[in-house]
Design an enzyme around this catalytic site. Structure first.
Site, PDB file in Angstrom:
ATOM      1  N   ASP A 202       8.002   3.926  12.701  1.00 56.03           N
ATOM      2  CA  ASP A 202       7.542   3.042  11.484  1.00 56.03           C
ATOM      3  C   ASP A 202       6.166   2.733  11.607  1.00 56.03           C
ATOM      4  OD1 ASP A 202       7.321   0.906   9.977  1.00 56.03           O
ATOM      5  OD2 ASP A 202       8.977  -0.222  10.660  1.00 56.03           O
ATOM      6  N   ARG A 237       3.059  -3.616  -3.267  1.00 50.00           N
ATOM      7  CA  ARG A 237       4.030  -3.843  -2.304  1.00 50.00           C
ATOM      8  C   ARG A 237       5.128  -2.870  -2.598  1.00 50.00           C
ATOM      9  NH1 ARG A 237       2.518  -8.242  -0.251  1.00 50.00           N
ATOM     10  NH2 ARG A 237       3.973  -8.026   1.380  1.00 50.00           N
TER      11      ARG A 237
HETATM   12  C1  LIG Z   1       5.624  -5.030   7.506  1.00 51.49           C
HETATM   13  C2  LIG Z   1       6.641  -4.304   8.457  1.00 51.49           C
HETATM   14  C3  LIG Z   1       7.722  -3.935   7.934  1.00 51.49           C
HETATM   15  C4  LIG Z   1       8.515  -4.440   6.818  1.00 51.49           C
HETATM   16  O1  LIG Z   1       8.008  -4.546   5.443  1.00 51.49           O
HETATM   17  P1  LIG Z   1       8.502  -5.272   4.284  1.00 51.49           P
HETATM   18  O2  LIG Z   1       7.588  -4.504   3.431  1.00 51.49           O
HETATM   19  O3  LIG Z   1       7.709  -6.831   4.564  1.00 51.49           O
HETATM   20  O4  LIG Z   1       9.606  -5.237   4.432  1.00 51.49           O
HETATM   21  C5  LIG Z   1       8.660  -2.822   8.638  1.00 51.49           C
HETATM   22  N1  LIG Z   1       8.207  -2.439   9.712  1.00 51.49           N
HETATM   23  C6  LIG Z   1       6.830  -2.983  10.342  1.00 51.49           C
HETATM   24  C7  LIG Z   1       6.602  -2.250  11.685  1.00 51.49           C
HETATM   25  C8  LIG Z   1       6.161  -3.842   9.541  1.00 51.49           C
HETATM   26  O5  LIG Z   1       5.008  -4.299  10.151  1.00 51.49           O
END
Ligand SMILES: *Cc1c(COP(=O)(O)O)cnc(C)c1O
Length: 417
Positions: A202, A237
């Site tokens: 991620d 976003r």
């Molecule tokens: C920000 C984030 C997300 C989630 O993103 P959203 O757009 O707020 O749902 C997922 N994983 C990590 C590591 C993040 O920092």
């Protein structure tokens, strides 16, 4: 005030228009240090605010459920091609509504309910969606968690390996929201291989650094890579999934129809624009400058006697442990906001305090870097932070600094606001 708001917005709904205008002014006049935030370009903003929001297009290019897709299909194909090229991925899906649904789609696509996930613990820097108990990822899957070492705050790969062999997870998640160091994706991939687990990387926070060559890429190592598009990548976003060819069908099916309905086409168009921008030499400079600025800020904070988690930073963010300053994260963040410095309170690893008023603050340089600020401004910023944290109740200090910051902001115009 020139607020660049569409006259129709002003005319139709002055109340909402006024709030948007005030938010634009806030974004112009303060130093925004929340590491997940940024300023998108006027071009990205224009695509986001376009008529593509009017169109329904459930399905994928060439396989839609409704007519009228000639331009939408082309937009989505461009976004996919750019994503694949920029990150060197076999396959890209640009439809996830945001980072959290992107991760959920990966679990839904590759796992069965009750399978085991090994993810990074939230208080050690991981994200809610990596298996934290209150989320669907924690409730519908069995979760094991790794963290950082107490002595140096680095991810403990020995612990990751031990937990992987002990729990035999079906999927390992690496990537973080509050980890200031390089993540060793190759090492995670090796551990995943040893236990026959999928690897999900991620890169939500760091995808802009990866695109710009300022952080190693997880793409060659992970089965699936998830990202938001609005953090360092500086798009709208949204969310995105990159994966190996063998997982393409499962991932696409999981996003639609598994989890979502119609894609947000205006967002897809804005992602295409952001990916176009991210492929330029200017973006490479921006990405490296983010890291350079974070180092400069960290060095100056260290010289003021601040304790930094892991002792510094390799990326876009810094976690400050305020325990030696006798101030909580919440108090510090509130005082800093009074001075025009906007950050968030954050848990530090092994935090003795509660999550709602933790021991740390999290600082990131992406938004300031987008404004064109450099190491000289980071030094001034660290000096201001030090002054505010030394006397968090002194509103006169905050007012004076807020004025100095307003002047500084005038010299570094932000795009889009
Ligand atoms: C920000 C984030 C997300 C989630 O993103 P959203 O757009 O707020 O749902 C997922 N994983 C990590 C590591 C993040 O920092």
């Amino acid at each position: 005030m020139n607020l660049n708001l569409h006259p129709a917005l002003q005319a139709t709904d002055p109340e909402t228009a006024d709030l948007i205008a005030r938010e634009a002014q806030r974004q112009r006049n303060v130093l925004r240090l929340i590491p997940s935030e940024n300023y998108v370009s006027d071009a990205v903003l224009a695509a986001t605010g376009s008529c593509l929001t009017n169109k329904y297009s459930e399905g994928y290019a060439g396989k839609r459920y409704y007519q009228g897709q000639q331009y939408i299909d082309a937009v989505e194909r461009i976004a996919i091609d750019r994503a694949r090229k920029l990150f060197g991925a076999d396959h890209a899906n640009v439809q996830p509504y945001s980072g959290s649904p992107a991760n959920l789609a990966v679990y839904f696509g590759l796992l069965n309910q009750g399978d085991t996930i090994l993810g990074m613990s939230l208080p050690h820097g991981g994200h809610l969606t990596h298996g934290w108990g209150v989320t669907i990822s924690g409730k519908h899957y069995n979760v094991a968690r790794y963290g950082v070492r107490q002595n140096d705050h680095r991810i403990d790969l020995d612990e990751v390996r031990r937990l992987a062999h002990e729990h035999k997870p079906r999927l390992i998640v690496c990537g973080a929201s509050a980890y200031p160091r390089i993540i060793d994706f190759a090492a995670f991939a090796e551990i995943a291989r040893e236990v026959g687990a999928y690897l999900l990387a991620d890169m939500a926070h760091i995808s802009g650094l990866v695109a710009g060559g300022a952080h190693p890429s997880p793409v060659p190592f992970a089965d699936v890579v998830s990202t938001t598009t609005h953090k360092t990548l500086r798009g709208p976003r949204g969310g995105m999934l990159l994966c190996k060819a063998e997982h393409a069908a499962a991932i696409d099916r999981a996003v639609f129809p598994g989890l979502q309905g119609g894609p947000h086409n205006h967002t897809t168009a804005a992602i295409a624009v952001a990916l176009h921008e991210a492929a330029t030499p200017e973006f490479q400079t921006y990405a490296h400058r983010i890291v350079e600025n974070a180092r400069a800020l960290a060095d100056r904070l260290l010289s003021h006697g601040f304790t930094l988690v892991s002792g510094g930073t390799d990326n876009h963010l810094i976690l400050v442990d305020l325990n030696n300053k006798g101030v909580s994260g919440k108090i510090a963040a509130q005082a800093l906001e009074g001075a025009g410095i906007v950050c968030n309170a954050n848990s530090v690893p092994f935090d003795p305090r509660k999550p709602f008023d933790p021991s740390g603050i999290r600082l990131g340089t992406p938004a300031l870097t987008t404004r064109g600020m450099g190491p000289a401004e980071m030094v001034r910023l660290a000096d201001w932070i030090s002054e505010v944290v030394a006397a968090p109740a002194d509103t006169a200090v905050q007012t004076r600094i807020a004025g100095e910051i307003l002047d500084l902001c005038g010299s570094f115009p932000a795009p889009g606001v």
